[in-house]
Scaffold this motif. Structure first.
Motif, PDB file in Angstrom:
ATOM      1  N   GLN A   3       5.897  10.103 -11.445  1.00 64.54           N
ATOM      2  CA  GLN A   3       6.238  10.510  -9.918  1.00 64.54           C
ATOM      3  C   GLN A   3       5.041  10.875  -9.775  1.00 64.54           C
ATOM      4  OE1 GLN A   3       8.912  13.322  -8.810  1.00 64.54           O
ATOM      5  NE2 GLN A   3       8.926  12.645  -6.862  1.00 64.54           N
ATOM      6  N   ARG A   4       3.654  11.895  -9.479  1.00 64.80           N
ATOM      7  CA  ARG A   4       3.022  11.468  -9.035  1.00 64.80           C
ATOM      8  C   ARG A   4       1.818  10.925  -9.337  1.00 64.80           C
ATOM      9  NH1 ARG A   4      -2.218  13.936  -9.843  1.00 64.80           N
ATOM     10  NH2 ARG A   4      -2.979  15.125  -8.587  1.00 64.80           N
ATOM     11  N   GLY A   5       2.179   9.472  -9.969  1.00 66.50           N
ATOM     12  CA  GLY A   5       0.619   9.139 -10.811  1.00 66.50           C
ATOM     13  C   GLY A   5       1.557   7.842  -9.843  1.00 66.50           C
ATOM     14  N   ALA A   6       2.621   7.578  -9.184  1.00 66.66           N
ATOM     15  CA  ALA A   6       3.410   6.528  -9.119  1.00 66.66           C
ATOM     16  C   ALA A   6       3.016   6.638  -7.525  1.00 66.66           C
ATOM     17  CB  ALA A   6       3.759   6.433  -9.085  1.00 66.66           C
ATOM     18  N   MET A   7       3.359   8.021  -6.857  1.00 68.93           N
ATOM     19  CA  MET A   7       2.657   8.116  -5.167  1.00 68.93           C
ATOM     20  C   MET A   7       1.471   8.111  -5.025  1.00 68.93           C
ATOM     21  SD  MET A   7       5.424  10.996  -5.044  1.00 68.93           S
ATOM     22  CE  MET A   7       4.772  11.799  -3.150  1.00 68.93           C
ATOM     23  N   LEU A   8       0.706   8.493  -6.109  1.00 68.10           N
ATOM     24  CA  LEU A   8      -0.844   8.251  -5.986  1.00 68.10           C
ATOM     25  C   LEU A   8      -1.392   6.620  -5.580  1.00 68.10           C
ATOM     26  CD1 LEU A   8      -2.590  11.244  -7.974  1.00 68.10           C
ATOM     27  CD2 LEU A   8      -2.322  10.822  -5.532  1.00 68.10           C
ATOM     28  N   LEU A   9      -0.753   6.406  -6.796  1.00 68.52           N
ATOM     29  CA  LEU A   9      -1.356   4.445  -6.698  1.00 68.52           C
ATOM     30  C   LEU A   9      -0.470   3.419  -5.157  1.00 68.52           C
ATOM     31  CD1 LEU A   9      -3.078   3.046  -8.078  1.00 68.52           C
ATOM     32  CD2 LEU A   9      -0.582   2.136  -9.636  1.00 68.52           C
ATOM     33  N   VAL A  10       0.414   4.361  -4.955  1.00 64.28           N
ATOM     34  CA  VAL A  10       1.179   3.394  -3.678  1.00 64.28           C
ATOM     35  C   VAL A  10       0.273   3.480  -2.647  1.00 64.28           C
ATOM     36  CG1 VAL A  10       3.328   3.397  -1.856  1.00 64.28           C
ATOM     37  CG2 VAL A  10       2.763   3.677  -4.138  1.00 64.28           C
ATOM     38  N   SER A  11      -0.110   5.179  -2.418  1.00 62.39           N
ATOM     39  CA  SER A  11      -0.869   5.451  -1.350  1.00 62.39           C
ATOM     40  C   SER A  11      -2.384   5.168  -1.351  1.00 62.39           C
ATOM     41  CB  SER A  11      -1.497   7.520  -1.155  1.00 62.39           C
ATOM     42  OG  SER A  11      -0.065   8.110  -1.301  1.00 62.39           O
ATOM     43  N   ALA A  12      -2.880   4.938  -2.536  1.00 64.39           N
ATOM     44  CA  ALA A  12      -3.932   3.843  -2.325  1.00 64.39           C
ATOM     45  C   ALA A  12      -3.835   2.911  -2.051  1.00 64.39           C
ATOM     46  CB  ALA A  12      -4.749   4.175  -4.228  1.00 64.39           C
ATOM     47  N   THR A  13      -3.352   1.576  -2.611  1.00 66.42           N
ATOM     48  CA  THR A  13      -2.621   1.258  -1.691  1.00 66.42           C
ATOM     49  C   THR A  13      -2.688   1.068  -0.820  1.00 66.42           C
ATOM     50  OG1 THR A  13      -0.427   0.966  -2.143  1.00 66.42           O
ATOM     51  CG2 THR A  13      -1.815   0.477  -4.233  1.00 66.42           C
ATOM     52  N   PHE A  14      -1.631   1.878   0.543  1.00 63.44           N
ATOM     53  CA  PHE A  14      -2.393   1.749   1.196  1.00 63.44           C
ATOM     54  C   PHE A  14      -3.499   2.065   2.102  1.00 63.44           C
ATOM     55  CE2 PHE A  14      -1.935   4.322   5.357  1.00 63.44           C
ATOM     56  CZ  PHE A  14      -1.192   3.744   6.340  1.00 63.44           C
ATOM     57  N   PHE A  15      -4.851   2.729   1.940  1.00 61.85           N
ATOM     58  CA  PHE A  15      -5.692   2.616   2.098  1.00 61.85           C
ATOM     59  C   PHE A  15      -6.024   1.384   1.776  1.00 61.85           C
ATOM     60  CE2 PHE A  15      -5.201   7.160   2.007  1.00 61.85           C
ATOM     61  CZ  PHE A  15      -5.507   7.220   3.542  1.00 61.85           C
ATOM     62  N   THR A  16      -6.220   0.448   0.686  1.00 62.34           N
ATOM     63  CA  THR A  16      -7.276  -0.760   0.280  1.00 62.34           C
ATOM     64  C   THR A  16      -6.464  -1.432   1.249  1.00 62.34           C
ATOM     65  OG1 THR A  16      -6.663  -0.135  -2.287  1.00 62.34           O
ATOM     66  CG2 THR A  16      -7.146  -2.437  -0.989  1.00 62.34           C
ATOM     67  N   ALA A  17      -5.181  -1.526   1.807  1.00 59.76           N
ATOM     68  CA  ALA A  17      -4.601  -2.027   3.034  1.00 59.76           C
ATOM     69  C   ALA A  17      -4.778  -2.332   4.052  1.00 59.76           C
ATOM     70  CB  ALA A  17      -3.078  -2.850   2.801  1.00 59.76           C
ATOM     71  N   LEU A  18      -5.485  -0.975   4.281  1.00 58.76           N
ATOM     72  CA  LEU A  18      -5.880  -0.828   5.652  1.00 58.76           C
ATOM     73  C   LEU A  18      -7.155  -0.895   5.996  1.00 58.76           C
ATOM     74  CD1 LEU A  18      -4.903   3.032   6.697  1.00 58.76           C
ATOM     75  CD2 LEU A  18      -4.241   1.320   7.663  1.00 58.76           C
ATOM     76  N   LEU A  19      -8.257  -0.861   4.418  1.00 58.59           N
ATOM     77  CA  LEU A  19      -9.269  -0.959   4.653  1.00 58.59           C
ATOM     78  C   LEU A  19      -9.699  -2.316   5.048  1.00 58.59           C
ATOM     79  CD1 LEU A  19     -11.683  -2.825   2.782  1.00 58.59           C
ATOM     80  CD2 LEU A  19     -10.902  -0.082   1.019  1.00 58.59           C
ATOM     81  N   ASN A  20      -8.513  -3.698   4.054  1.00 60.49           N
ATOM     82  CA  ASN A  20      -9.061  -5.039   4.804  1.00 60.49           C
ATOM     83  C   ASN A  20      -8.721  -5.551   5.820  1.00 60.49           C
ATOM     84  OD1 ASN A  20      -9.442  -5.925   1.962  1.00 60.49           O
ATOM     85  ND2 ASN A  20      -7.869  -5.949   1.443  1.00 60.49           N
ATOM     86  N   ALA A  21      -7.868  -4.443   6.465  1.00 62.16           N
ATOM     87  CA  ALA A  21      -7.174  -4.936   8.116  1.00 62.16           C
ATOM     88  C   ALA A  21      -8.205  -4.409   8.222  1.00 62.16           C
ATOM     89  CB  ALA A  21      -6.021  -3.744   8.132  1.00 62.16           C
ATOM     90  N   LEU A  22      -9.757  -3.831   8.794  1.00 62.30           N
ATOM     91  CA  LEU A  22     -10.313  -3.810   9.492  1.00 62.30           C
ATOM     92  C   LEU A  22     -11.803  -3.949   8.721  1.00 62.30           C
ATOM     93  CD1 LEU A  22     -10.825   0.612   9.351  1.00 62.30           C
ATOM     94  CD2 LEU A  22      -9.660  -0.891  11.213  1.00 62.30           C
ATOM     95  N   GLN A  23     -11.906  -4.902   7.702  1.00 63.68           N
ATOM     96  CA  GLN A  23     -12.897  -5.770   7.449  1.00 63.68           C
ATOM     97  C   GLN A  23     -11.678  -6.657   8.667  1.00 63.68           C
ATOM     98  OE1 GLN A  23     -14.111  -4.738   3.248  1.00 63.68           O
ATOM     99  NE2 GLN A  23     -12.249  -5.437   3.616  1.00 63.68           N
ATOM    100  N   LYS A  24     -11.085  -7.034   8.134  1.00 61.44           N
ATOM    101  CA  LYS A  24     -10.467  -8.580   9.545  1.00 61.44           C
ATOM    102  C   LYS A  24     -10.628  -8.192  10.686  1.00 61.44           C
ATOM    103  CE  LYS A  24      -6.068 -11.207  10.129  1.00 61.44           C
ATOM    104  NZ  LYS A  24      -6.678 -11.785   9.485  1.00 61.44           N
ATOM    105  N   LEU A  25     -10.709  -7.208  11.209  1.00 65.41           N
ATOM    106  CA  LEU A  25     -11.214  -6.995  12.904  1.00 65.41           C
ATOM    107  C   LEU A  25     -12.286  -7.318  12.422  1.00 65.41           C
ATOM    108  CD1 LEU A  25      -8.742  -4.004  13.465  1.00 65.41           C
ATOM    109  CD2 LEU A  25      -8.399  -5.825  14.147  1.00 65.41           C
ATOM    110  N   THR A  26     -13.252  -6.296  11.983  1.00 67.72           N
ATOM    111  CA  THR A  26     -14.825  -6.874  12.204  1.00 67.72           C
ATOM    112  C   THR A  26     -15.527  -7.989  11.441  1.00 67.72           C
ATOM    113  OG1 THR A  26     -15.176  -5.655  10.155  1.00 67.72           O
ATOM    114  CG2 THR A  26     -15.295  -4.104  12.479  1.00 67.72           C
TER     115      THR A  26
END
Length: 307
Positions: free
Chosen positions: A6-29
């Motif tokens: 449960q802990r590992g899955a939640m952490l990994l899902v959270s990691a993919t969320f921040f990766t998606a955010l940084l890709n969105a910011l890279q798209k903007l810039t």
């Protein structure tokens, strides 16, 4: 290793969320700033987070294979450039789906580079995965030369990034024979920062305040994602939580939808299911003994993507 699914899955899902955010910011810039400038700030501001990871054990920069680190960083830099170029021009979800072809290319490259003999199951998975790429291409009319707003070459760059990312993983495996994963991570961050700093005087574009904040956030999000991934794979077996890495498609689709009005089509969703399904199939077929290798790969690569 303690196994907390449960802990590992939640952490990994959270990691993919921040990766998606940084890709969105890279798209903007990416539409106003050079790719190398974006990648410089990404590596610069993610370096403190890499140090946090390294400090959990022993920070070691001494290496037996400096040339290997340089080569790995050069190819990793090419991969990052391809991500920025493709994510700037493609819908976020489509770029994310095509980045998931990395495990497929990994099987193909393992033959000449690692002298491995992939099983029949892996070859079937590769065929299924690449059929998903064809479905995505057909949905955009790329095979008929009728891609509307997005150039065909952008899709090819996104697909090629999967191959380059797989090559990076191969190099990590080779370096891991003599180097600690934290050493690989540190040299990657340092060398990529230096490599992208060198051309800055010739390509520098002064960012506006909003872009500057995005650049800082890109580096911070990349570092946070790496810390979360590291914690995730330290909490549970790779084969158990690995499929949760594909949650990045959900985050990319949601951010693309609400942030850029990019509505995923049926062909993209169907192709994505085929690509992701093949990756999950291969991951589930991994033997437990291979888990440490996968963990070291994750310690040193954040997109995969990859990102």
């Amino acid at each position: 290793m303690k196994h907390d699914l449960q802990r590992g899955a939640m952490l990994l899902v959270s990691a993919t969320f921040f990766t998606a955010l940084l890709n969105a910011l890279q798209k903007l810039t990416g539409s106003t700033l050079p790719a190398l400038e974006i990648i410089f700030f990404r590596n610069l501001f993610s370096l403190p987070f890499v140090l946090i990871i390294a400090s959990r054990t022993t920070i070691v920069l001494r290496t037996r294979n400096f040339k290997g680190h340089v080569l790995r960083s050069v190819i990793g830099l090419i991969s990052m450039i391809m991500v920025v170029v493709s994510v700037t021009r493609l819908p976020l979800a489509e770029q994310q789906v095509l980045s998931y072809t990395q495990p497929l290319f990994l099987v193909i490259l393992s033959i000449p580079l690692l002298h491995e003999r992939p099983s029949l199951q892996r070859w079937i998975a590769v065929c299924i995965g690449f059929s998903g790429v064809v479905v995505v291409a057909l949905g955009k009319g790329l095979l008929h030369g009728s891609a509307a707003a997005v150039p065909t070459w952008a899709y090819l760059v996104a697909l090629a990034q999967g191959a380059v990312g797989a090559l990076t993983t191969m190099q990590i495996r080779q370096l891991s024979a003599t180097e600690a994963s934290t050493t690989i991570s540190l040299w990657q961050a340092i060398l990529m920062t230096v490599m992208t700093a060198a051309p800055l005087p010739f390509i520098w574009t002064t960012p506006h305040m909003a872009d500057a904040l995005c650049l800082v956030s890109v580096g911070a999000f990349a570092g946070i994602a790496q810390v979360l991934q590291t914690e995730a794979f330290a909490s549970a077996q790779v084969s158990a939580i690995g499929p949760f890495a594909y949650s990045g498609l959900l985050w990319a689709a949601l951010i693309g939808w609400f942030g850029f009005q990019e509505i995923p089509g049926l062909a993209m969703l169907a192709g994505g299911l085929l690509i992701i399904g093949s990756g999950v199939w291969m991951l589930r077929g991994e033997r437990p003994s291979k888990a440490p290798v996968a963990t070291e790969d994750v310690l040193t690569t954040v997109d995969e993507a990859r990102s």
